[in-house]
Design a protein around this motif. Sequence first.
Motif, PDB file in Angstrom:
ATOM      1  N   ILE A   1       7.915  -2.629  -0.029  1.00  0.00           N
ATOM      2  CA  ILE A   1       6.676  -1.868  -0.209  1.00  0.00           C
ATOM      3  C   ILE A   1       7.092  -0.243  -1.024  1.00  0.00           C
ATOM      4  O   ILE A   1       8.104   0.088  -0.725  1.00  0.00           O
TER       5      ILE A   1
ATOM      6  N   LYS B   1      -6.922   4.188   4.260  1.00  0.00           N
ATOM      7  CA  LYS B   1      -5.615   3.605   3.858  1.00  0.00           C
ATOM      8  C   LYS B   1      -4.492   3.345   4.978  1.00  0.00           C
ATOM      9  O   LYS B   1      -3.356   2.871   4.601  1.00  0.00           O
TER      10      LYS B   1
ATOM     11  N   PRO C   1      -1.009   2.676  -2.445  1.00  0.00           N
ATOM     12  CA  PRO C   1      -1.314   3.697  -1.654  1.00  0.00           C
ATOM     13  C   PRO C   1      -1.500   3.446  -0.175  1.00  0.00           C
ATOM     14  O   PRO C   1      -2.679   2.913  -0.054  1.00  0.00           O
ATOM     15  N   THR C   2      -0.601   3.750   0.657  1.00  0.00           N
ATOM     16  CA  THR C   2      -0.877   3.298   1.992  1.00  0.00           C
ATOM     17  C   THR C   2      -0.550   4.500   2.979  1.00  0.00           C
ATOM     18  O   THR C   2       0.314   5.553   2.816  1.00  0.00           O
ATOM     19  N   GLN C   3      -1.161   4.657   4.193  1.00  0.00           N
ATOM     20  CA  GLN C   3      -0.867   5.685   4.987  1.00  0.00           C
ATOM     21  C   GLN C   3      -0.057   5.012   6.231  1.00  0.00           C
ATOM     22  O   GLN C   3       0.545   5.403   7.306  1.00  0.00           O
TER      23      GLN C   3
ATOM     24  N   TRP D   1       3.167  -2.453  -4.518  1.00  0.00           N
ATOM     25  CA  TRP D   1       2.946  -0.978  -5.075  1.00  0.00           C
ATOM     26  C   TRP D   1       1.556  -0.719  -4.418  1.00  0.00           C
ATOM     27  O   TRP D   1       0.325  -1.242  -5.098  1.00  0.00           O
TER      28      TRP D   1
ATOM     29  N   ALA E   1       2.605   9.962   4.214  1.00  0.00           N
ATOM     30  CA  ALA E   1       1.977   9.693   2.956  1.00  0.00           C
ATOM     31  C   ALA E   1       1.349  11.168   2.416  1.00  0.00           C
ATOM     32  O   ALA E   1       0.718  11.964   3.349  1.00  0.00           O
TER      33      ALA E   1
ATOM     34  N   PRO F   1       5.418   2.785  -1.614  1.00  0.00           N
ATOM     35  CA  PRO F   1       4.304   3.877  -1.403  1.00  0.00           C
ATOM     36  C   PRO F   1       4.021   4.628  -2.544  1.00  0.00           C
ATOM     37  O   PRO F   1       4.929   5.340  -2.954  1.00  0.00           O
TER      38      PRO F   1
ATOM     39  N   VAL G   1      -1.422   8.790  -2.489  1.00  0.00           N
ATOM     40  CA  VAL G   1      -2.813   8.537  -2.183  1.00  0.00           C
ATOM     41  C   VAL G   1      -3.749   9.339  -2.695  1.00  0.00           C
ATOM     42  O   VAL G   1      -4.008  10.566  -2.530  1.00  0.00           O
TER      43      VAL G   1
ATOM     44  N   PRO H   1       3.252   2.356   5.469  1.00  0.00           N
ATOM     45  CA  PRO H   1       4.175   1.505   4.906  1.00  0.00           C
ATOM     46  C   PRO H   1       4.507   0.254   5.774  1.00  0.00           C
ATOM     47  O   PRO H   1       4.520  -1.262   5.127  1.00  0.00           O
TER      48      PRO H   1
END
Length: 752
Positions: free
Chosen positions: A421, A433, A397-399, A395, A76, A423, A426, A401
């Motif tokens: 997903i 996250k 913002p993830t560390q 959708w 990310a 991503p 972030v 997925p």
Amino acid sequence: MHARIDRGKGPNGAAHGITRRRLLVGGGAAAGLVVGWAVWPRHYAPNLAAAPGEHVYNAYLKIGTDGRIVVAVPQAEMGQGVYTSLPQILADELGADWRTVAVEPAPINPIYANPLALEEEAARRLPGWLDGLGQWAAREVAMRMNLTMTAGSSSIRAFEARMIEAGAAARTMLCMAAAQRWGIDWKACDTEGGFVVRGGDRIRFAELAEAAARLDPPGSLILRGPQERSLIGRPVPRLDLPSKVDGSAQLGADIRLPGMVYASIAHAPYGGGHPAKMTLGDAEATPGVSAVVTHRGWVAVVGTNWWAADRGLQALAIEWEAAGPRPGDATIRKALAAALDGGEAERSTERGDPDVALGGQGVIAATYSVPMIAQAPLETLTATARFGEGGVEIWVPTQSPPMAREAVAAALGLDASNVTIYPTLVGGGFGRKIEVDAAIEAALIARKVGKPVQLVWPRREDIQHSRFRPPAQARLKAKLGTGASIAAWSARIATPSAGPEMMDRIMGKAGGQSYGPDRGSVEGAEPPYAIEALAVEHAPAAIGVPTGAWRSVANSYTAFFTESFVDELAQAAGLDPLSFRMQALTHQPRLARCLQMAASIGGWQGGEPGTGQGLAAHSCFGSHVAMLVETRIEGERIGVSSVTAVVDIGRVIHPDIVRQQIEGGISWGLANAFGAAVSIADGTVTAQNFDGLDLPMLADSPEIRVEIIPSKEAPGGAGEIAVPPVAPAIANAVFAASGKRLRHLPLRLADA
């Protein structure tokens, strides 16, 4: 000179070839010249989507017939620069023109698993002669778990070799295609600036893209030597900046879908509960509000815009009925004290006989503590969900997925293949996250209202329901030996087992009220100094408040404990803090060099009273750092005038990004040192916005000097290394300025 990657053999001794379709990674190109491809399973194929004119070369690279080079990055982008530094590694090996390089997030695929944490744990637990087997097993487990996670300053460390090898494979394929045209041996070719070259002959990658993509690379790959690298170590333009400057970059809250509605959310106080009373009429009367959704532990309001939804949420005036005891500051302190004084504990490190060595006279002891702290990124938790015939799209913002996908699927009762997903960039993660709550909540709300929903947590919820850096109390003991050496040392640290607790939440497990001892909770507590008898132990504490990952994780408090106590030992030994440390770092030359340079560059004055100078050194994430801090005392206020940091992070990919990360880490360390503790009353965090966190202001920022030591060692992490030493260096500087020992964070003179 080129290095060579040959076919290797797996644990069963069988040799494997490598094909374009099965190309995954090598296994440590930086560690030697020969890398076995077969240490990885071959049953995962790349699933990159190719646009018209694009051709997939392997899991990390596409080349277009227009000459555009697209690098797929499985980590990310949170501002730390991986969307530049990882493509930079591949492009350098490929021989690309940096102006033609683009980046996109990698799709979910076990190919992209990040096994570094598991590899490090295997290395700690297994004897040296089993290192190869341990690494293979760690990679197998990571891939089977689909453990793709951006955490632990691991991006460069985990993916440098893969990017090098993916670039080398593609370069070889391009050379083979060009050699077919020229009727020569492909080994006579090379690449530079986006061309395959041989003498005066040149062919653009664009012309070879389609033909080369149909070829299979040979069983061994030739890597560039250090002297052949033209991009590594240079501050090339960042790939993520143009879109951030012109506003076209998409973060979580930038997603817009036809017919989309917006949601705001409120959660029950800690201890659990359900809404006993709500003024639904007031919420529904708020202009723009369209629905109220209740679920176990939370209530959301949906509206035509987020402002309306949040106004409606506040109009609900929810009164929560408790499901269990409500934690507060007093109960948390009590739980920590009970664990420190006699709870269950486990030694993660033991050397010699510390119990005997610390008996009798001459024992020096001190107790330290740190509070809970919120991550508080600028971007609050957010996710957008849309249902369709094929399942649900998210959708977010993830560390992580893959973990977000699995969690949403489990919450909805779907197969993971029915969850897609996307991503986004972030807007600050710092560990928060990694977790999956917003994605799950958005999906549940969207299913309830039957429309696409964008959920944005209000700032008050993001702070009050953070997954805090855990509080900790520590009791350190030591005894000095001959020549002012450290003969014995013990550290007992009481803190929640944040790592297992976090993983249970991510995996959808209910989790217990308490967790056993966890090595990660005392990471960084083993001093780097020469000590004959040593013990480090973790005493887990159940505090009733969720805790999780925070920038530099346990190092953010273990370094404070260790480096503050080392200064106290230096005082007891009658030596200045620099000399005391240096004589004990005989087996840590890289850290010793950092410390010596920091003292020289910062103008160390010997630690004399009134100088206001303090030192601290620390190693973590494969990197080393030392800091010299200068403070000034203004009444009851502690001011920081300057911070000199010297870091050794091994090979540097992008020097400007490294410098930015160190500078940012120092600012984060100032917040660790001075930021207000998260206070809880009757299960509710009292702070609701940034003003309640007492974070350092821009006007309080010190002069920062950063020196990066050139190195040929394997890369270490840069994103978190600068956080841990800031607080102890300041505390030690305060002692030098005022004679007051500050053993508790946040640092306040009144607490001395």
